[in-house]
Design a protein around this motif. Structure first.
Motif, short mmCIF file in Angstrom:
data_model
loop_
_atom_site.label_atom_id
_atom_site.label_comp_id
_atom_site.label_asym_id
_atom_site.label_seq_id
_atom_site.Cartn_x
_atom_site.Cartn_y
_atom_site.Cartn_z
N UNK A 85 0.80 -1.22 0.00
CA UNK A 85 0.00 0.00 0.00
C UNK A 85 0.84 1.28 0.00
N UNK A 86 2.17 1.12 0.00
CA UNK A 86 3.08 2.27 -0.07
C UNK A 86 2.80 3.27 1.06
N UNK A 87 2.94 2.79 2.28
CA UNK A 87 2.48 3.53 3.45
C UNK A 87 3.56 4.34 4.18
N UNK A 88 4.74 4.46 3.58
CA UNK A 88 5.79 5.24 4.24
C UNK A 88 5.89 6.66 3.69
N UNK A 89 4.88 7.08 2.95
CA UNK A 89 4.84 8.43 2.40
C UNK A 89 3.92 9.32 3.24
N UNK A 90 4.09 10.65 3.17
CA UNK A 90 3.23 11.56 3.95
C UNK A 90 1.86 11.76 3.30
N UNK A 91 1.01 10.76 3.45
CA UNK A 91 -0.30 10.75 2.80
C UNK A 91 -1.46 10.89 3.78
N UNK A 92 -1.16 11.04 5.05
CA UNK A 92 -2.18 10.75 6.05
C UNK A 92 -3.16 11.88 6.32
N UNK A 93 -2.78 13.14 6.07
CA UNK A 93 -3.76 14.21 6.24
C UNK A 93 -4.88 14.11 5.20
N UNK A 94 -4.61 13.41 4.10
CA UNK A 94 -5.67 13.18 3.11
C UNK A 94 -6.75 12.24 3.64
N UNK A 95 -6.39 11.44 4.63
CA UNK A 95 -7.33 10.43 5.13
C UNK A 95 -8.16 10.92 6.31
N UNK A 96 -7.71 11.97 7.01
CA UNK A 96 -8.26 12.29 8.32
C UNK A 96 -9.76 12.54 8.32
N UNK A 97 -10.21 13.38 7.39
CA UNK A 97 -11.60 13.84 7.42
C UNK A 97 -12.46 13.15 6.38
N UNK A 98 -13.75 12.99 6.72
CA UNK A 98 -14.76 12.42 5.84
C UNK A 98 -14.47 10.97 5.49
N UNK A 99 -13.92 10.23 6.44
CA UNK A 99 -13.73 8.80 6.29
C UNK A 99 -12.39 8.42 5.69
N UNK A 100 -11.84 7.31 6.18
CA UNK A 100 -10.57 6.81 5.65
C UNK A 100 -10.78 5.88 4.46
N UNK A 101 -12.05 5.61 4.14
CA UNK A 101 -12.35 4.66 3.06
C UNK A 101 -13.32 5.27 2.06
N UNK A 102 -13.25 4.76 0.83
CA UNK A 102 -14.17 5.20 -0.21
C UNK A 102 -13.69 6.39 -1.01
N UNK A 103 -12.48 6.91 -0.71
CA UNK A 103 -11.94 8.06 -1.43
C UNK A 103 -11.06 7.62 -2.59
N UNK A 104 -11.12 8.34 -3.67
CA UNK A 104 -10.25 8.05 -4.81
C UNK A 104 -8.81 8.46 -4.50
N UNK A 105 -7.86 7.74 -5.07
CA UNK A 105 -6.46 8.11 -4.95
C UNK A 105 -5.74 7.47 -3.78
#
Length: 396
Positions: free
Chosen positions: A365-385
């Protein structure tokens, strides 16, 4: 058979979500400079005070106070009299390094320690396995993943619509469509199901912070016209749909001034709106070695692909871990009688297609990148990208 099911979502200005966003912003700030940073960042906010605490081990230097103030400003909080001021609030940072006892299990897994005790011949047979099992899980626990085909996002309808409404609340505030709104808000959607299929929206609740001089009737009209009707398909609404918009009549004091916020308190908002079980671990502020976050992302990835590949109409997966051990302790699957093959066969398909070790999850899932503020709001699932939302072809 008819039934009603309700889920909620909140805006980024909700005090708990403010804390989640600060914690994930700190995490991303470290990962930007050090992809191997170990971060477990917790935030508390209330009455003009923000406390950031937790355990962080990294070679990077980050100005955490600046991250906090920039994040509060980004959300839109500027008034200490009604919520919190990014300029005037007090920020306390109380962070230590990760416990050596925890690092011991993450840096070298139980399997790696066992291999060191084997003969050379026995150890050679583990070479292929060694890379992915070299790191252990950062904690014990179980995680759940869920997917259903009732929406295009493979999410249950109640949480799907709740997130869309909450996002729209923030959108109309920021773009000036409803300029008198403030950042704090929450929504709730009740969907009526008939024979397990969503057929209509029964009730919508919207509570949104606003400026003091706004009349309630104006707010109700604007929310219904510019938020609800622009998001909810009119086919799901009828003359019996009930609307509760700011039912207390006033919502001026909000954010951490109205309620104390805390990282990790909106775990049902973050996942499936109560439609699926939850392992109990929160997400925000944690790097990918913490399997309550990364494992939940992987469980969603697996469940979504089970449904997307036509193996079931809905699927719930549980994966459990032991601290310091790489391979899962157990895998459980429930397709609620909707599977095109048995749940036992689906577990075999999972084992053939997915690496569920911590290192395997991070790499997949390539999880060592700074991607996490994209996940915080409006659910961690169901978002494109997001990598755990991609659909792949499974070897069956």
């Amino acid at each position: 058979m008819k039934k009603l099911f309700t889920s909620e979502s909140v805006t980024e200005g909700h005090p708990d979500k403010l804390c989640d966003y600060i914690s994930d912003s700190v995490l991303d700030a470290y990962l930007t400079k050090d992809s191997k940073a170990r971060v477990a960042c917790e935030t508390v906010a209330g009455k003009g005070l923000v406390l950031v605490t937790g355990e962080i081990s990294s070679k990077a230097n980050v100005d955490i106070e600046k991250v906090v103030r920039d994040t509060i400003k980004k959300i839109g909080y500027t008034d200490e009299n009604t919520d919190i001021s990014y300029e005037k609030c007090k920020v306390i940072v109380n962070v230590s390094k990760q416990s050596d006892d925890i690092a011991l299990g993450v840096d070298k897994s139980y399997e790696s320690k066992e291999a060191e005790e084997l003969t050379e011949k026995e150890a050679l047979s583990l070479v292929e396995d060694s890379a992915r099992t070299s790191e252990g899980a950062g904690d014990q626990g179980m995680v759940f993943g869920y997917a259903t085909d009732e929406t295009d996002a493979y999410l249950p309808m109640p949480i799907y619509l709740s997130h869309k409404l909450a996002y729209r609340l923030a959108e109309v505030r920021k773009n000036g469509t409803i300029p008198y709104l403030r950042p704090d808000g929450k929504v709730q959607v009740t969907v009526e199901y008939e024979n397990d299929e969503p057929v209509r929206v029964d009730t919508i609740v919207v509570s949104t912070q606003h400026e003091e001089n706004i009349k309630l009737d104006t707010l109700k009209e604007d929310i219904k016209d510019k938020v609800i009707n622009s998001v909810i398909d009119s086919k799901l609404l009828d003359e019996n749909t009930k609307y509760f918009i700011n039912p207390t009549g006033r919502f001026v004091i909000g954010g951490p001034l109205g309620d104390t916020g805390l990282t990790g308190r909106k775990i049902i908002v973050d996942t499936y709106g109560g439609f699926s079980r939850h392992g109990g671990g929160a997400f925000s502020g944690k790097d990918a070695t913490k399997v309550d976050r990364s494992g939940s992302y992987m469980a969603r990835f697996v469940a979504k692909n089970i449904v997307a590949n036509g193996l079931a109409k809905k699927c719930e997966i549980q994966i459990s871990y032991a601290i310091g051990v790489a391979k899962p302790v157990s895998i459980f699957v429930d397709t609620f009688g909707t599977g095109s093959v048995s749940d036992e066969q689906i577990i075999e398909i999972i084992n053939r297609n997915f690496d569920l070790t911590p290192r395997g999850i991070i790499n997949t899932l390539d999880l060592e990148k700074p991607i996490y503020t994209k996940t915080t709001n409006y659910g961690h699932f169901g978002k494109e990208g997001l990598s755990w939302e991609k659909i792949v072809n499974l070897k069956k």
